[in-house]
Design an enzyme around this catalytic site. Structure first.
Site, PDB file in Angstrom:
ATOM      1  N   PRO A 169      52.820  49.246  -9.314  1.00 55.23           N
ATOM      2  CA  PRO A 169      53.210  47.496  -9.338  1.00 55.23           C
ATOM      3  C   PRO A 169      53.788  47.265  -7.930  1.00 55.23           C
ATOM      4  O   PRO A 169      54.624  47.834  -7.080  1.00 55.23           O
ATOM      5  CB  PRO A 169      54.990  47.863 -10.002  1.00 55.23           C
ATOM      6  CG  PRO A 169      54.226  49.293 -10.872  1.00 55.23           C
ATOM      7  CD  PRO A 169      54.021  49.986  -9.726  1.00 55.23           C
ATOM      8  N   GLU A 170      53.146  46.412  -7.750  1.00 51.36           N
ATOM      9  CA  GLU A 170      53.483  44.874  -6.293  1.00 51.36           C
ATOM     10  C   GLU A 170      54.725  44.434  -7.282  1.00 51.36           C
ATOM     11  O   GLU A 170      54.695  44.247  -8.169  1.00 51.36           O
ATOM     12  CB  GLU A 170      52.670  45.218  -5.104  1.00 51.36           C
ATOM     13  CG  GLU A 170      51.727  45.985  -5.309  1.00 51.36           C
ATOM     14  CD  GLU A 170      50.993  46.189  -3.891  1.00 51.36           C
ATOM     15  OE1 GLU A 170      50.617  45.309  -3.315  1.00 51.36           O
ATOM     16  OE2 GLU A 170      49.902  47.076  -3.506  1.00 51.36           O
TER      17      GLU A 170
ATOM     18  N   LYS B 223      60.224  44.196  -5.461  1.00 50.19           N
ATOM     19  CA  LYS B 223      59.818  45.517  -6.636  1.00 50.19           C
ATOM     20  C   LYS B 223      61.078  45.605  -7.242  1.00 50.19           C
ATOM     21  O   LYS B 223      60.941  46.069  -7.941  1.00 50.19           O
ATOM     22  CB  LYS B 223      59.238  45.907  -5.257  1.00 50.19           C
ATOM     23  CG  LYS B 223      58.363  46.175  -4.454  1.00 50.19           C
ATOM     24  CD  LYS B 223      57.488  47.455  -4.345  1.00 50.19           C
ATOM     25  CE  LYS B 223      56.741  47.246  -3.004  1.00 50.19           C
ATOM     26  NZ  LYS B 223      56.166  48.487  -2.091  1.00 50.19           N
TER      27      LYS B 223
ATOM     28  N   ASN C 161      51.484  48.282  -0.660  1.00 46.87           N
ATOM     29  CA  ASN C 161      49.670  48.643  -0.217  1.00 46.87           C
ATOM     30  C   ASN C 161      48.981  47.433  -0.340  1.00 46.87           C
ATOM     31  O   ASN C 161      48.012  47.881   0.148  1.00 46.87           O
ATOM     32  CB  ASN C 161      49.691  50.467  -0.610  1.00 46.87           C
ATOM     33  CG  ASN C 161      48.621  51.013   0.524  1.00 46.87           C
ATOM     34  OD1 ASN C 161      48.785  50.635   1.646  1.00 46.87           O
ATOM     35  ND2 ASN C 161      48.189  51.887   0.430  1.00 46.87           N
TER      36      ASN C 161
ATOM     37  N   ARG D 121      50.517  55.511   3.931  1.00 47.19           N
ATOM     38  CA  ARG D 121      49.910  55.042   3.241  1.00 47.19           C
ATOM     39  C   ARG D 121      48.466  55.008   3.023  1.00 47.19           C
ATOM     40  O   ARG D 121      47.999  54.633   4.855  1.00 47.19           O
ATOM     41  CB  ARG D 121      50.742  53.332   2.824  1.00 47.19           C
ATOM     42  CG  ARG D 121      52.027  53.637   2.393  1.00 47.19           C
ATOM     43  CD  ARG D 121      52.266  54.415   1.511  1.00 47.19           C
ATOM     44  NE  ARG D 121      52.110  54.022   0.030  1.00 47.19           N
ATOM     45  CZ  ARG D 121      52.291  52.876  -0.571  1.00 47.19           C
ATOM     46  NH1 ARG D 121      53.533  52.837  -0.659  1.00 47.19           N
ATOM     47  NH2 ARG D 121      51.465  52.430  -1.801  1.00 47.19           N
TER      48      ARG D 121
END
Ligand SMILES: [Zn+2]
Length: 329
Positions: free
Chosen positions: A2-3, A50, A227, A306
């Protein structure tokens, strides 16, 4: 994972339950004790970056010192300590970035402590929910197993917290980290989906002498940016992920911030319209122009690495004579 846009959707899903009382609880959380939510009133919900914040108040009529299920109010000065802890979540390596972001105007002065003026004062009545990589909120239904595990069992995921409300509906929280706090300590100026998002502050943070793909994921500079947004915004701006912000032109930095906001906003709108989020580079083999896409894990030394996708043709590296170029050929 989840962003910002997903967490805003979760916020939207929880909103209809505001004003209702918890009538039944469930869930596997040992840290929180789901039963302690029994009879609490769900009073407010807020989203910042977030993180999702849910406010619960005890039923005033049944409240007494002996059966108050909520923790004791914080001592004076605790809030400051809490803010300090937040800053350390990315590890000591990012201290430098933290300082830079504070300098650019997002210091303690511009943060807002919501709910602090309520009668409850400093009591810890805000449930802070972080979604990590796999967290989610479900409404009036439970998540089901999508596939069998290694032993062939079709076991449904177990929610950490389930709250049944007086209306008959319920919320189920999966894979979230949850903790109580006295108030949502937020900096809307760094929230990419907030009306108060501060472009100048974002530009200044990006202009640091460090790879832009590190700065973009720093939640103190770009709250809500994850990301997927990182990869997509960099591709659309034509910027190599390891480009040092200090070597990019003001125009390039402007374009990058534009792409961050545009992609995030579009993703959020799509969520409410049932539209699929279309990525151009994230998890792709080829860019839309047909070039071979490269993939590698990037992150600050000692920090979280990442996976990053980029097109060497559409996103040339600056400066062009870096050692990595030799490896590429
Ligand atoms: Zn390309």
């Amino acid at each position: 994972m989840p962003e910002g846009p997903s967490v805003r959707k979760f916020h939207h899903l929880t909103s209809p339950f505001v004003g209702q009382q918890v009538v039944k609880t469930g869930g596997s959380s040992k840290k929180l004790n789901p039963a302690s939510f029994q009879s609490l009133w769900f009073q407010d919900t807020q989203v910042h970056g977030k993180k999702l914040f849910l406010r619960f108040d005890p039923d005033e009529e049944t409240k007494s010192p002996s059966n108050n299920p909520l923790p004791e109010p914080l001592q004076k000065g605790e809030r400051k300590k809490e803010a300090g802890d937040l800053k350390q979540t990315s590890g000591p390596e990012s201290q430098n970035i933290s300082d830079q972001c504070s300098q650019s105007g997002s210091g303690d002065n511009s943060s807002e402590c919501l709910g602090g003026d309520s009668p409850a004062g400093g009591a810890q009545r805000w449930l802070q929910v972080s979604f990590g990589l796999f967290g989610s909120v479900w409404v009036n239904e439970f998540s089901r197993a999508k596939k069998a595990n290694k032993r062939g069992d079709w076991r449904d995921p177990i929610p950490r917290l389930v709250l049944h409300f007086s209306s008959g509906g319920f919320l189920a929280f999966y894979n979230c980290q949850m903790s109580w706090s006295s108030s949502p300590v937020v900096q809307p100026t760094s929230d990419i989906l907030s009306e108060k998002f501060h472009r100048g502050q974002a530009l200044e943070a990006l202009g640091q002498e460090q790879p832009v793909c590190y700065t973009l994921l720093d939640q103190r500079c770009f709250s809500g940016l994850g990301n997927i947004i990182k990869n997509e915004a960099l591709y659309r701006a034509g910027i190599h992920p390891l480009s040092l912000g200090s070597l990019l032109s003001p125009r390039q930095l402007e374009v990058l911030v534009d792409q961050v906001v545009e992609f995030s906003t579009d993703w959020l709108q799509g969520k409410f319209q049932g539209r699929q989020n279309h990525t151009q580079i994230y998890q792709k083999e080829q860019c839309p122009t047909g070039h071979q896409v490269r993939r590698e894990a990037f992150g600050p030394p000692g920090g979280f690495q990442r996976l990053t996708w980029w097109c060497p043709q559409c996103q040339p590296r600056l400066p062009p004579d870096e050692p990595e170029q030799a490896q590429l050929s």
